[in-house]
Design an enzyme around this catalytic site. Structure first.
Site, PDB file in Angstrom:
ATOM      1  N   GLN A   1      22.047  -8.537   0.630  1.00 54.70           N
ATOM      2  CA  GLN A   1      20.893  -8.974   1.401  1.00 54.70           C
ATOM      3  C   GLN A   1      21.308  -9.338   2.820  1.00 54.70           C
ATOM      4  O   GLN A   1      20.666  -8.939   3.797  1.00 54.70           O
ATOM      5  CB  GLN A   1      20.246 -10.181   0.703  1.00 54.70           C
ATOM      6  CG  GLN A   1      18.870 -10.513   1.215  1.00 54.70           C
ATOM      7  CD  GLN A   1      17.929  -9.349   1.025  1.00 54.70           C
ATOM      8  OE1 GLN A   1      17.987  -8.636   0.025  1.00 54.70           O
ATOM      9  NE2 GLN A   1      17.068  -9.118   1.997  1.00 54.70           N
TER      10      GLN A   1
ATOM     11  N   HIS B   1      21.685  -6.789   5.743  1.00 58.07           N
ATOM     12  CA  HIS B   1      20.525  -6.113   6.324  1.00 58.07           C
ATOM     13  C   HIS B   1      20.260  -6.561   7.757  1.00 58.07           C
ATOM     14  O   HIS B   1      19.922  -5.760   8.624  1.00 58.07           O
ATOM     15  CB  HIS B   1      19.253  -6.397   5.507  1.00 58.07           C
ATOM     16  CG  HIS B   1      19.026  -5.405   4.422  1.00 58.07           C
ATOM     17  ND1 HIS B   1      18.752  -4.097   4.685  1.00 58.07           N
ATOM     18  CD2 HIS B   1      19.036  -5.523   3.069  1.00 58.07           C
ATOM     19  CE1 HIS B   1      18.590  -3.443   3.529  1.00 58.07           C
ATOM     20  NE2 HIS B   1      18.769  -4.290   2.543  1.00 58.07           N
TER      21      HIS B   1
ATOM     22  N   HIS C   1     -35.078  -9.033  -0.478  1.00 53.70           N
ATOM     23  CA  HIS C   1     -34.282  -8.927  -1.701  1.00 53.70           C
ATOM     24  C   HIS C   1     -35.164  -9.179  -2.928  1.00 53.70           C
ATOM     25  O   HIS C   1     -35.146  -8.418  -3.896  1.00 53.70           O
ATOM     26  CB  HIS C   1     -33.147  -9.956  -1.690  1.00 53.70           C
ATOM     27  CG  HIS C   1     -31.991  -9.614  -0.816  1.00 53.70           C
ATOM     28  ND1 HIS C   1     -32.061  -9.587   0.546  1.00 53.70           N
ATOM     29  CD2 HIS C   1     -30.701  -9.297  -1.123  1.00 53.70           C
ATOM     30  CE1 HIS C   1     -30.874  -9.269   1.051  1.00 53.70           C
ATOM     31  NE2 HIS C   1     -30.024  -9.087   0.054  1.00 53.70           N
TER      32      HIS C   1
ATOM     33  N   GLU D   1     -32.326 -18.332  -1.401  1.00 53.94           N
ATOM     34  CA  GLU D   1     -31.492 -18.031  -0.237  1.00 53.94           C
ATOM     35  C   GLU D   1     -32.333 -17.587   0.960  1.00 53.94           C
ATOM     36  O   GLU D   1     -31.785 -17.228   2.010  1.00 53.94           O
ATOM     37  CB  GLU D   1     -30.430 -16.975  -0.590  1.00 53.94           C
ATOM     38  CG  GLU D   1     -29.399 -17.493  -1.589  1.00 53.94           C
ATOM     39  CD  GLU D   1     -28.229 -16.539  -1.840  1.00 53.94           C
ATOM     40  OE1 GLU D   1     -28.277 -15.388  -1.338  1.00 53.94           O
ATOM     41  OE2 GLU D   1     -27.280 -16.947  -2.538  1.00 53.94           O
TER      42      GLU D   1
ATOM     43  N   GLU E   1      11.704 -12.744  -2.410  1.00 55.64           N
ATOM     44  CA  GLU E   1      11.416 -11.311  -2.455  1.00 55.64           C
ATOM     45  C   GLU E   1      12.166 -10.670  -3.638  1.00 55.64           C
ATOM     46  O   GLU E   1      11.591  -9.981  -4.456  1.00 55.64           O
ATOM     47  CB  GLU E   1      11.859 -10.690  -1.137  1.00 55.64           C
ATOM     48  CG  GLU E   1      11.606  -9.214  -1.025  1.00 55.64           C
ATOM     49  CD  GLU E   1      12.241  -8.631   0.238  1.00 55.64           C
ATOM     50  OE1 GLU E   1      13.061  -9.335   0.885  1.00 55.64           O
ATOM     51  OE2 GLU E   1      11.931  -7.474   0.576  1.00 55.64           O
ATOM     52  N   HIS E   2      13.482 -10.929  -3.692  1.00 52.35           N
ATOM     53  CA  HIS E   2      14.313 -10.421  -4.787  1.00 52.35           C
ATOM     54  C   HIS E   2      14.867 -11.605  -5.569  1.00 52.35           C
ATOM     55  O   HIS E   2      15.408 -12.537  -4.978  1.00 52.35           O
ATOM     56  CB  HIS E   2      15.524  -9.647  -4.254  1.00 52.35           C
ATOM     57  CG  HIS E   2      15.184  -8.563  -3.287  1.00 52.35           C
ATOM     58  ND1 HIS E   2      15.261  -8.730  -1.920  1.00 52.35           N
ATOM     59  CD2 HIS E   2      14.777  -7.281  -3.492  1.00 52.35           C
ATOM     60  CE1 HIS E   2      14.915  -7.595  -1.322  1.00 52.35           C
ATOM     61  NE2 HIS E   2      14.618  -6.699  -2.244  1.00 52.35           N
TER      62      HIS E   2
ATOM     63  N   ASP F   1      16.944  -1.176  -4.824  1.00 52.30           N
ATOM     64  CA  ASP F   1      16.711  -0.621  -3.482  1.00 52.30           C
ATOM     65  C   ASP F   1      16.633   0.899  -3.506  1.00 52.30           C
ATOM     66  O   ASP F   1      16.034   1.501  -2.616  1.00 52.30           O
ATOM     67  CB  ASP F   1      17.848  -1.026  -2.541  1.00 52.30           C
ATOM     68  CG  ASP F   1      17.674  -2.436  -2.022  1.00 52.30           C
ATOM     69  OD1 ASP F   1      16.553  -2.979  -2.155  1.00 52.30           O
ATOM     70  OD2 ASP F   1      18.643  -3.004  -1.509  1.00 52.30           O
TER      71      ASP F   1
END
Lengths: 433, 433
Positions: free
Chosen positions: A259, A262, A420, A415, A327-328, A361
């Site tokens: 990691q 990167h 409607h 409403e 993330e991982h 990966d």
């Protein structure tokens, strides 16, 4: 030095909380610059794209050379060796097999009121995949973005990738071909996102844009969101490894460094229940940092953002992992599955000592585009669903309208939406005539 | 006058394309103002929220009155009549039944290489639902946002709603109670979004924010996106009705006006294969506009954005509908299901003459939070999935690592990521020892 903290230190909670809150993103605020580029591309179209490509990529493309031709792709990939080609093919096959299982099911049923209800999934028609240039030009990311789009049934799949000084990465081109990409354009940065969103000369607009990118790309994606769909805004990524003492410290060190290598703002965290094991991993990291090719980046990441945390026990480790929402997440312990069962927030979980994150990966099958910077609390990795959308279906029988229409009329009136209510009432009255 | 176009007029394509490209959003550019409010709430927390609430809602709340207490809710809903209560209960039950079917399935399998792969869905832990004040304070929207969150398993569900002059809408409070909302805060605008995203005094932050809002709310949601999840950026909404001559023009007129009465920038489009029917619907709309309570809004919408389009035949109508990608699509024709089969882009489809769109707004069951402004090309209505996220799972057996690890190593080397490759190699070497 990486951050180090043990459960038995004073104010563990406060210090762990402060660690969690430490921002790692050091993105320049390029929002205005990105907005200016988008406005330029919308106003001047292709001319703006060509100007910006000349300026940022030192590449003087014209209308005819902006797209990489099939002949150029053929020539570039001809030089790729058999091991690389076979590895990409293996990866593509496994990623396709995994994502094919994600195809969602349609549904249609009739309920006791006589209402037929359901939904139906359809693919996005066209998708654009951004592929960064330079250091982070990864063929694996092309597979991870393009294959789910193809599995979803996207009919037009476009890649935009800057080619600094005109050079394209042959493995990226091969990955695009293996994944079935239809067009590859030599354009990067915010101008690529603008061209994909609004079109520019021969680049026709797409409906959805995915793929990683730098701060300009991220700012541009945020800007065009709504006009087109986007995936997520990727932040600095992270790994958290839960490992007990029955692990090889060198394996864990390499997983952490996978990691860290990167990006200087990447984060690698070990959580263990054994202080001696934390020491051993720390030592192994330092040993590996002596020789690693990317030791400058990995070392900077490890020293600034790395962490060794000693938990009370593995249950405590799970609790801490949930607060990180990594993330991982690797779980290297005898009962990895049992611990994973209690993980509520993680992009991807890698179970057992023989599942290094690097497998995920490339060749595992699941997507490697995953929620970063704690966003696994609320989002998922890229999938086939990101390239599909759901249409809901409803049909009322006259009986169903009679049964539930009056309630709709009451709510419409409450409403203040008279038409409607009348749209229901006019049908009910006709039935009673 | 509404836009009118027939397939046999010259330059039908050009004029239809220009009609599609006409922007209806007239949102003020409040991005900077929203950014300023978010920064203020992040810096001063509760004090900023209270100041802004005093200023914008003319309501001087303090820490103790900012949250609407259970006793206040009890008092407010005591005055609601039985028809309204029963209608809301019917709606809540039907919405819950529909959304319960959306719960996604987990998966886990072992492939021929010996890799165990899969995924697992988990709920977002906390969600904040924005409920606008004023005209568009709709109890039905509370149900449509809160029920999917509860079905997903969200543990903390928060509403933020401005209460201009301190007044809350009792039906909104009842809808929140029926849907199982945990907390209701009297705060609106960008300050509400900031408080939900970052926390402010007693308002603890949430992980995901959904719900409609004005331009300030939309700008603030775009800004906090990434730190928390958001649903979509809602634009002006629209309905497209495909109807042949075998329909009651008044029913279709009321369905068009149901959309038009929402908002001056709403859009109502009829596509028919019969010019006489188009005339009849146009006349019916004008007749209804004479008496409709919201005739000013509905009339402005109809004249500025309404459209009557005569297609060659119903197949052509389907093709035009796909190009509009409407939020709501009604198909009133004998073979509604057959035509719907070829619709590729729509938020929701209402089939047959007895399914007015208003049914879907309240009691049908499917969600009424739908992709607007042509975004059905790439996005879906709100669902249980919006309140869940998927974690991917992978476990390699030693044999699986031996089978696919070398390919990962090759790709890691090709991408210049040495530690990735070594994390695989170190394990392979140990197995071969």
């Amino acid at each position: 030095m990486p951050f180090r903290l043990s459960h038995d230190e004073p104010d563990f909670e406060g210090r762990f909380g402060a660690f969690l809150d430490t921002a790692r993103a050091a993105d320049a605020d390029v929002d205005e610059a990105a907005a200016g580029i988008i406005a330029d591309v919308r106003a001047r179209g292709l001319a703006a794209v060509l100007d910006l490509t000349r300026r940022f990529d030192r590449f003087g493309a014209d209308e005819n050379t902006l797209r990489i031709s099939e002949a150029e792709i053929d020539a570039a990939i001809a030089g790729i060796g058999a091991p690389e080609r076979e590895a990409l093919e293996l990866a593509a096959g496994r990623i396709r097999a995994y994502h094919t299982r994600q195809a969602p099911a349609d549904a249609l049923w009739t309920d006791e009121a006589g209402a037929t209800l359901g939904w139906r999934w359809r693919p996005v028609e066209s998708a654009g995949l951004y592929v960064p240039g330079g250091l982070a030009s990864y063929p694996s990311s092309v597979l991870m973005n393009a294959i789910p789009a193809r599995v979803a049934g996207v009919s037009r799949l476009v890649v935009a990738a800057p080619t600094p000084d005109g050079r394209a990465n042959p493995l990226v081109l091969l990955a695009a071909r293996l994944a079935g990409v239809d067009e590859i354009w030599r354009v990067g940065g915010a101008q690529a996102i603008a061209a994909l969103a609004y079109g520019a000369g021969p680049i026709r607009p797409v409906d959805k844009i995915t793929g990683p990118g730098n701060a300009w790309v991220a700012a541009a994606k945020r800007r065009v969101f709504g006009h087109v769909g986007i995936d997520m805004i990727a932040g600095p990524s992270e790994i958290l490894v839960i490992a007990d003492r029955d692990n090889d410290p060198d394996w864990v060190a390499l997983d952490l460094l996978s990691q860290a290598e990167h990006d200087e703002s990447a984060q690698a965290i070990l959580v263990t229940d054994d202080p001696g094991f934390a020491d051993a991993v720390a030592a192994a990291v330092e040993r590996r940092l002596e020789t690693l090719a990317r030791r400058t980046i990995a070392g900077a990441s490890w020293r600034a953002h790395g962490a060794l945390i000693v938990a009370r026990d593995l249950d405590h480790a799970v609790e801490l992992a949930n607060r990180v929402a990594p993330e991982h997440l690797e779980i290297c312990a005898a009962d990895a599955e049992g611990l994973a069962e209690r993980i509520r927030h993680a992009g991807a979980i890698f179970l057992g000592a023989h599942t290094p994150e690097a497998i995920g990966d490339y060749v595992g099958g699941p997507n490697h585009v995953l929620p970063t910077a704690r966003s696994a609390r609320f989002s998922s990795g890229l999938s086939v669903l990101d390239f599909m959308k759901r249409t809901t279906l409803a049909r009322m029988s006259p009986g169903a309208l009679r049964a539930i229409g009056p309630a709709a009329e009451v709510l419409a009136r409450a409403e203040g939406l008279e038409a409607h209510g009348l749209s229901v009432r006019s049908r009910l009255d006709a039935m009673n005539e």
